[in-house]
Write an enzyme that holds these catalytic residues in place. Structure first.
Site, short mmCIF file in Angstrom:
data_model
loop_
_atom_site.label_atom_id
_atom_site.label_comp_id
_atom_site.label_asym_id
_atom_site.label_seq_id
_atom_site.Cartn_x
_atom_site.Cartn_y
_atom_site.Cartn_z
N LYS A 117 -12.27 2.50 10.57
CA LYS A 117 -11.55 1.47 9.81
C LYS A 117 -11.80 0.08 10.41
O LYS A 117 -12.02 -0.90 9.68
CB LYS A 117 -10.06 1.78 9.80
CG LYS A 117 -9.17 0.68 9.19
CD LYS A 117 -9.46 0.45 7.71
CE LYS A 117 -8.62 -0.69 7.14
NZ LYS A 117 -7.19 -0.36 7.04
N ASN B 55 -13.50 -3.01 8.54
CA ASN B 55 -12.80 -4.28 8.32
C ASN B 55 -13.48 -5.44 9.01
O ASN B 55 -13.42 -6.57 8.52
CB ASN B 55 -11.33 -4.16 8.74
CG ASN B 55 -10.51 -3.52 7.64
OD1 ASN B 55 -11.04 -2.82 6.77
ND2 ASN B 55 -9.21 -3.75 7.66
N THR C 8 -3.48 0.68 10.31
CA THR C 8 -4.64 0.25 11.09
C THR C 8 -4.16 0.06 12.52
O THR C 8 -3.20 -0.65 12.75
CB THR C 8 -5.21 -1.07 10.53
OG1 THR C 8 -5.60 -0.88 9.17
CG2 THR C 8 -6.41 -1.52 11.34
N MET D 123 0.83 -1.20 0.00
CA MET D 123 0.00 0.00 0.00
C MET D 123 0.87 1.26 0.00
O MET D 123 0.62 2.20 -0.75
CB MET D 123 -0.93 0.00 1.22
CG MET D 123 -1.86 -1.18 1.30
SD MET D 123 -3.08 -1.24 -0.02
CE MET D 123 -4.29 -0.07 0.57
#
Length: 297
Positions: free
Chosen positions: A174, A178, A99, A14
């Protein structure tokens, strides 16, 4: 758009896409040397510099973007010996795209602010493909003024930017995302393993779900594996899936929220990591569950 001296820590799948797009938009980029980085040749050819410690990188940066695995890594690069806080100049903005556990986010943010900096959590959704294309979704936790200042930087590598609330809100959103996303994949994977044990044709399984209430992103990402064993539809590892569900359950526990289903998903992923390769991509959980069912019978 103003150009910034940006330091990045975490040039993985990423982070590499983020870094590439920052260079494309004219920012001066520095990256931390690390064994977990993707190859840096194209970034170096585009003008990026490298530094050996977070301290050195922070000393040369106006903005620092973190894109590391999770909370322990965030805390280490910010607070550790030779960490960002040791070299950060007043006015520096730290943007955490990792995260992380929200309570840790709030704690490290306060330490950054006490050092004269500013902090924003901006975790991502979507995949390395969208990262390379500059089309990530960002979930931002920050005060309104900082959000407006940073939007042009975030827009270099994102398509949708959501201001979720104050510091920590981005990481909370987030984890909620997820949990729903990975939980849905895990649920369908267990059903697919059961279908396999029952002798149901994989294509029939997919077709029936797709024409009814089982249709959605989770099914679409599992379809290539169910059709031909291709895991590339969901480039997210079992280990990372377990990490995110562990963080979600910790967040829910901190909030005294119910986590009955989330706990079951975490246990399923934990068992898969023990039975298989934790670095295998998430679709590979299907044969692990099917084998487990076979053993039980």
């Amino acid at each position: 758009m103003a150009s910034y001296k940006i330091g990045m820590i975490g040039i993985g799948l990423m982070g590499h896409g983020i870094a590439t797009n920052l260079l494309k938009h004219g920012h001066a980029l520095s990256v931390l040397e690390h064994a977990g980085n993707q190859p840096l040749n194209d970034l170096l050819a585009g003008g990026a510099q490298t530094f050996k410690t977070p301290h050195e990188l922070a000393n040369q940066s106006e903005v620092i973007i973190l894109c590391v695995t999770g909370t322990p890594q965030v805390e280490q690069v910010l607070l550790g010996e030779q960490g960002v806080l040791q070299g950060m100049k007043p006015g520096c903005i730290v943007i955490d795209c990792s995260t992380a556990v929200p309570t840790s986010t709030e704690r490290v943010a306060q330490l950054v602010i006490e050092k004269g900096g500013a902090f924003m959590d901006a975790p991502m959704t979507r995949t390395p493909k969208e990262a390379a294309e500059g089309r990530l979704n960002l979930l931002v936790g920050a005060d309104a003024d900082l959000f407006e200042i940073c939007k042009p930087i975030l827009a270099c590598f994102s398509e949708n930017i959501v201001h979720a609330g104050p510091i920590g809100a981005g990481h909370r959103m987030k984890l909620l995302h997820n949990y729903v996303s990975l939980g849905s994949v895990t649920l369908i994977a267990e059903a697919a393993a059961c279908a396999q044990s029952a002798g149901v044709d994989a294509q029939t399984f997919v077709d029936v779900l797709a024409m009814g209430g089982g249709w959605g992103a989770a099914l679409e990402r599992l379809k290539p594996f169910l059709a031909s064993g291709d895991t590339s539809g969901l480039r997210f590892s079992l280990a990372n899936s377990l990490k995110d569900l562990t963080y979600y359950n910790q967040m829910a526990s901190d909030m005294q929220a119910d986590r009955t289903v989330a706990g079951a998903v975490q246990r399923t992923l934990d068992q898969a990591c023990k039975e298989g390769d934790p670095q295998a991509l998430l679709p590979s959980i299907i044969p692990l569950i099917a084998k487990r069912q076979f053993i039980k019978t």
